[in-house]
Write an enzyme that holds these catalytic residues in place. Structure first.
Site, PDB file in Angstrom:
ATOM      1  N   CYS A 180       0.839  -1.201   0.000  1.00 32.57           N
ATOM      2  CA  CYS A 180       0.000   0.000   0.000  1.00 32.57           C
ATOM      3  C   CYS A 180       0.879   1.259   0.000  1.00 32.57           C
ATOM      4  O   CYS A 180       1.472   1.575  -1.015  1.00 32.57           O
ATOM      5  CB  CYS A 180      -1.007  -0.025   1.147  1.00 32.57           C
ATOM      6  SG  CYS A 180      -2.376   1.142   0.904  1.00 32.57           S
ATOM      7  N   HIS A 228      -3.677  -5.123   0.765  1.00 30.65           N
ATOM      8  CA  HIS A 228      -3.133  -5.452   2.087  1.00 30.65           C
ATOM      9  C   HIS A 228      -3.271  -6.947   2.393  1.00 30.65           C
ATOM     10  O   HIS A 228      -4.239  -7.353   3.051  1.00 30.65           O
ATOM     11  CB  HIS A 228      -3.891  -4.677   3.159  1.00 30.65           C
ATOM     12  CG  HIS A 228      -3.570  -3.228   3.249  1.00 30.65           C
ATOM     13  ND1 HIS A 228      -2.474  -2.734   3.927  1.00 30.65           N
ATOM     14  CD2 HIS A 228      -4.219  -2.146   2.747  1.00 30.65           C
ATOM     15  CE1 HIS A 228      -2.466  -1.416   3.850  1.00 30.65           C
ATOM     16  NE2 HIS A 228      -3.514  -1.028   3.139  1.00 30.65           N
ATOM     17  N   GLU A 248      -1.878  -8.436   4.657  1.00 29.92           N
ATOM     18  CA  GLU A 248      -1.798  -8.559   6.121  1.00 29.92           C
ATOM     19  C   GLU A 248      -3.123  -8.227   6.812  1.00 29.92           C
ATOM     20  O   GLU A 248      -3.262  -8.473   8.015  1.00 29.92           O
ATOM     21  CB  GLU A 248      -0.673  -7.659   6.666  1.00 29.92           C
ATOM     22  CG  GLU A 248      -0.993  -6.194   6.808  1.00 29.92           C
ATOM     23  CD  GLU A 248      -0.987  -5.383   5.523  1.00 29.92           C
ATOM     24  OE1 GLU A 248      -1.022  -4.144   5.613  1.00 29.92           O
ATOM     25  OE2 GLU A 248      -0.960  -5.982   4.420  1.00 29.92           O
TER      26      GLU A 248
END
Length: 227
Positions: A94, A172, A174
Protein backbone atom coordinates in the site's frame (compact mmCIF):
# COMPACT_ATOMS: atom_id res chain seq x y z
CA UNK A 1 17.64 -13.97 6.91
CA UNK A 2 16.82 -10.76 8.76
CA UNK A 3 13.97 -8.60 7.45
CA UNK A 4 13.79 -4.98 8.58
CA UNK A 5 10.20 -3.77 8.85
CA UNK A 6 9.84 -0.05 8.17
CA UNK A 7 6.66 1.07 9.91
CA UNK A 8 5.18 4.06 8.10
CA UNK A 9 1.78 4.14 9.80
CA UNK A 10 0.10 3.35 13.10
CA UNK A 11 -2.84 1.10 13.84
CA UNK A 12 -5.68 3.28 15.21
CA UNK A 13 -5.15 3.51 18.97
CA UNK A 14 -8.46 1.90 19.88
CA UNK A 15 -7.66 -1.15 17.72
CA UNK A 16 -4.11 -1.88 18.91
CA UNK A 17 -5.11 -4.07 21.84
CA UNK A 18 -7.16 -6.35 19.58
CA UNK A 19 -4.93 -6.47 16.50
CA UNK A 20 -1.42 -5.32 17.44
CA UNK A 21 0.81 -2.87 15.60
CA UNK A 22 1.76 -3.35 11.94
CA UNK A 23 5.22 -4.88 12.50
CA UNK A 24 3.67 -7.73 14.48
CA UNK A 25 0.92 -8.18 11.89
CA UNK A 26 3.53 -8.61 9.16
CA UNK A 27 5.59 -10.97 11.30
CA UNK A 28 2.46 -13.07 11.72
CA UNK A 29 1.84 -12.99 7.95
CA UNK A 30 5.37 -14.31 7.29
CA UNK A 31 5.59 -16.54 10.37
CA UNK A 32 5.89 -19.79 8.41
CA UNK A 33 8.82 -18.64 6.29
CA UNK A 34 11.67 -18.68 8.81
CA UNK A 35 12.73 -15.03 8.89
CA UNK A 36 14.13 -12.99 11.74
CA UNK A 37 12.82 -9.44 12.11
CA UNK A 38 13.82 -5.99 13.30
CA UNK A 39 11.37 -3.12 13.14
CA UNK A 40 11.82 0.64 12.84
CA UNK A 41 9.06 3.17 13.40
CA UNK A 42 10.09 5.51 10.62
CA UNK A 43 6.78 7.36 10.99
CA UNK A 44 8.16 8.45 14.39
CA UNK A 45 11.61 9.23 12.97
CA UNK A 46 13.28 5.93 13.93
CA UNK A 47 15.56 4.74 11.11
CA UNK A 48 18.13 1.97 10.68
CA UNK A 49 21.79 2.85 10.26
CA UNK A 50 21.53 2.10 6.54
CA UNK A 51 20.42 -0.49 4.00
CA UNK A 52 23.04 -2.95 5.30
CA UNK A 53 21.25 -3.20 8.69
CA UNK A 54 19.00 -5.98 7.32
CA UNK A 55 19.10 -8.56 4.55
CA UNK A 56 15.79 -7.31 3.14
CA UNK A 57 13.27 -4.56 3.84
CA UNK A 58 9.48 -4.49 4.14
CA UNK A 59 7.59 -1.18 4.06
CA UNK A 60 4.15 -1.10 5.66
CA UNK A 61 0.98 0.79 4.85
CA UNK A 62 0.07 4.18 6.28
CA UNK A 63 -2.77 6.67 6.47
CA UNK A 64 -0.36 9.26 5.07
CA UNK A 65 0.15 10.11 1.42
CA UNK A 66 3.61 9.70 -0.06
CA UNK A 67 3.30 13.20 -1.58
CA UNK A 68 2.68 14.83 1.83
CA UNK A 69 5.28 17.00 3.56
CA UNK A 70 6.61 14.87 6.41
CA UNK A 71 10.20 14.99 7.68
CA UNK A 72 10.55 11.20 7.54
CA UNK A 73 9.57 10.73 3.89
CA UNK A 74 12.77 12.04 2.19
CA UNK A 75 15.11 9.85 4.32
CA UNK A 76 12.82 6.87 3.69
CA UNK A 77 13.11 7.45 -0.05
CA UNK A 78 16.89 7.69 0.32
CA UNK A 79 16.93 4.39 2.25
CA UNK A 80 14.88 2.73 -0.50
CA UNK A 81 17.26 3.92 -3.19
CA UNK A 82 20.20 2.78 -1.09
CA UNK A 83 18.70 -0.67 -0.57
CA UNK A 84 18.02 -1.04 -4.29
CA UNK A 85 21.57 0.02 -5.12
CA UNK A 86 22.96 -2.42 -2.53
CA UNK A 87 20.84 -5.35 -3.78
CA UNK A 88 18.91 -5.61 -0.51
CA UNK A 89 15.45 -6.77 -1.61
CA UNK A 90 12.60 -4.39 -0.81
CA UNK A 91 8.92 -5.34 -0.47
CA UNK A 92 6.20 -2.71 -0.10
CA UNK A 93 2.49 -2.82 0.74
CA UNK A 94 0.00 0.00 0.00
CA UNK A 95 1.92 3.12 1.15
CA UNK A 96 5.03 0.96 0.79
CA UNK A 97 4.05 0.19 -2.81
CA UNK A 98 3.60 3.87 -3.50
CA UNK A 99 6.73 5.17 -1.76
CA UNK A 100 8.97 2.70 -3.61
CA UNK A 101 7.51 3.92 -6.89
CA UNK A 102 7.93 7.58 -5.93
CA UNK A 103 11.48 7.08 -4.64
CA UNK A 104 12.49 5.48 -7.94
CA UNK A 105 10.92 8.11 -10.19
CA UNK A 106 7.26 7.14 -10.52
CA UNK A 107 4.18 9.26 -9.85
CA UNK A 108 1.54 8.75 -7.14
CA UNK A 109 -1.64 10.74 -6.63
CA UNK A 110 -5.09 10.63 -5.07
CA UNK A 111 -7.09 8.57 -7.57
CA UNK A 112 -9.99 10.43 -9.14
CA UNK A 113 -12.00 7.20 -9.22
CA UNK A 114 -12.26 7.11 -5.42
CA UNK A 115 -11.72 4.33 -2.90
CA UNK A 116 -11.08 0.59 -2.96
CA UNK A 117 -12.18 -0.97 0.34
CA UNK A 118 -12.43 -4.61 1.41
CA UNK A 119 -11.93 -7.75 -0.67
CA UNK A 120 -10.79 -7.01 -4.23
CA UNK A 121 -9.95 -9.39 -7.07
CA UNK A 122 -6.70 -8.89 -8.98
CA UNK A 123 -5.00 -10.55 -11.89
CA UNK A 124 -1.58 -11.11 -10.33
CA UNK A 125 1.26 -12.80 -12.14
CA UNK A 126 -1.14 -14.78 -14.32
CA UNK A 127 -3.76 -15.81 -11.76
CA UNK A 128 -6.69 -14.33 -9.87
CA UNK A 129 -6.15 -13.45 -6.22
CA UNK A 130 -8.44 -11.86 -3.65
CA UNK A 131 -6.96 -9.48 -1.09
CA UNK A 132 -8.36 -6.84 1.23
CA UNK A 133 -7.69 -3.25 0.18
CA UNK A 134 -7.98 0.15 1.80
CA UNK A 135 -6.79 3.00 -0.39
CA UNK A 136 -7.55 6.01 -2.50
CA UNK A 137 -4.00 6.91 -3.58
CA UNK A 138 -2.52 4.94 -6.47
CA UNK A 139 0.65 4.62 -8.51
CA UNK A 140 -0.37 6.41 -11.69
CA UNK A 141 2.96 6.20 -13.55
CA UNK A 142 5.41 3.43 -12.55
CA UNK A 143 9.14 4.13 -12.59
CA UNK A 144 11.23 3.21 -15.59
CA UNK A 145 12.14 -0.48 -15.41
CA UNK A 146 9.17 -1.47 -13.23
CA UNK A 147 6.93 -4.25 -14.56
CA UNK A 148 3.21 -4.16 -13.80
CA UNK A 149 2.44 -7.73 -12.71
CA UNK A 150 -0.90 -7.15 -10.98
CA UNK A 151 -3.97 -5.09 -11.84
CA UNK A 152 -7.73 -4.86 -11.98
CA UNK A 153 -10.20 -2.47 -13.60
CA UNK A 154 -9.95 -0.02 -10.69
CA UNK A 155 -6.20 -0.13 -10.05
CA UNK A 156 -4.05 -0.42 -13.17
CA UNK A 157 -0.72 -0.79 -11.34
CA UNK A 158 -1.72 -2.90 -8.34
CA UNK A 159 1.56 -4.84 -8.21
CA UNK A 160 4.95 -3.79 -9.48
CA UNK A 161 8.06 -5.92 -9.92
CA UNK A 162 11.49 -4.31 -10.12
CA UNK A 163 13.37 -7.44 -11.21
CA UNK A 164 15.78 -8.57 -8.53
CA UNK A 165 15.37 -5.28 -6.64
CA UNK A 166 11.87 -4.69 -5.27
CA UNK A 167 8.33 -6.05 -5.31
CA UNK A 168 5.27 -4.15 -4.15
CA UNK A 169 1.50 -4.51 -4.00
CA UNK A 170 -1.27 -1.99 -3.51
CA UNK A 171 -3.69 -4.15 -1.44
CA UNK A 172 -3.13 -5.45 2.09
CA UNK A 173 -2.43 -9.19 2.41
CA UNK A 174 -1.80 -8.56 6.12
CA UNK A 175 -5.38 -7.29 6.68
CA UNK A 176 -7.75 -9.90 8.06
CA UNK A 177 -11.48 -9.58 7.56
CA UNK A 178 -11.84 -8.75 11.26
CA UNK A 179 -9.39 -5.86 11.01
CA UNK A 180 -10.96 -4.60 7.80
CA UNK A 181 -14.40 -4.67 9.46
CA UNK A 182 -12.98 -2.75 12.41
CA UNK A 183 -11.63 -0.08 10.04
CA UNK A 184 -15.00 0.06 8.26
CA UNK A 185 -16.71 0.62 11.62
CA UNK A 186 -14.26 3.07 13.19
CA UNK A 187 -12.24 4.83 10.50
CA UNK A 188 -14.49 4.65 7.46
CA UNK A 189 -17.53 6.75 8.44
CA UNK A 190 -17.05 10.34 7.30
CA UNK A 191 -13.93 9.40 5.33
CA UNK A 192 -15.22 6.86 2.80
CA UNK A 193 -18.66 7.10 1.13
CA UNK A 194 -21.13 4.93 3.03
CA UNK A 195 -22.20 2.92 -0.04
CA UNK A 196 -18.58 1.83 -0.56
CA UNK A 197 -18.28 0.81 3.10
CA UNK A 198 -21.54 -1.14 2.91
CA UNK A 199 -20.47 -2.93 -0.26
CA UNK A 200 -17.08 -3.80 1.26
CA UNK A 201 -18.70 -5.20 4.41
CA UNK A 202 -20.95 -7.45 2.32
CA UNK A 203 -17.94 -8.95 0.54
CA UNK A 204 -16.06 -9.80 3.72
CA UNK A 205 -15.80 -13.56 4.10
CA UNK A 206 -14.62 -14.19 0.55
CA UNK A 207 -11.63 -16.58 0.53
CA UNK A 208 -8.46 -14.48 0.74
CA UNK A 209 -5.08 -15.09 -0.90
CA UNK A 210 -3.02 -14.02 2.09
CA UNK A 211 -0.86 -17.14 2.17
CA UNK A 212 -0.13 -16.89 -1.56
CA UNK A 213 1.13 -13.33 -1.27
CA UNK A 214 3.12 -14.16 1.85
CA UNK A 215 4.81 -16.93 -0.14
CA UNK A 216 5.54 -14.47 -2.96
CA UNK A 217 7.12 -12.04 -0.51
CA UNK A 218 9.25 -14.80 0.99
CA UNK A 219 10.39 -16.01 -2.41
CA UNK A 220 11.26 -12.48 -3.45
CA UNK A 221 13.28 -11.88 -0.31
CA UNK A 222 15.25 -15.08 -0.82
CA UNK A 223 15.56 -15.28 -4.61
CA UNK A 224 14.52 -11.92 -6.08
CA UNK A 225 11.57 -13.38 -7.96
CA UNK A 226 7.86 -14.04 -7.34
CA UNK A 227 7.43 -17.30 -9.23
Amino acid sequence: MKIGILQTGLVPEDLVSAFGEYPQVFQDLLAEHGFDFDSYSVVRGEFPSGPEAADGWLITGSRHGVYEDHDWIPPLEELIRGAVAADRPVVGVCFGHQIIAQALGGHVEKFKGGWAIGPQDYELNGETVTVNAWHQDQVITPPEGAETVGSNAFCQHAALLYPGKAYSVQPHPEFSDAYTQALIDTRGPGLVPQDILDSAAKRLGAPLSQAKLAAQFALFFREGRIS
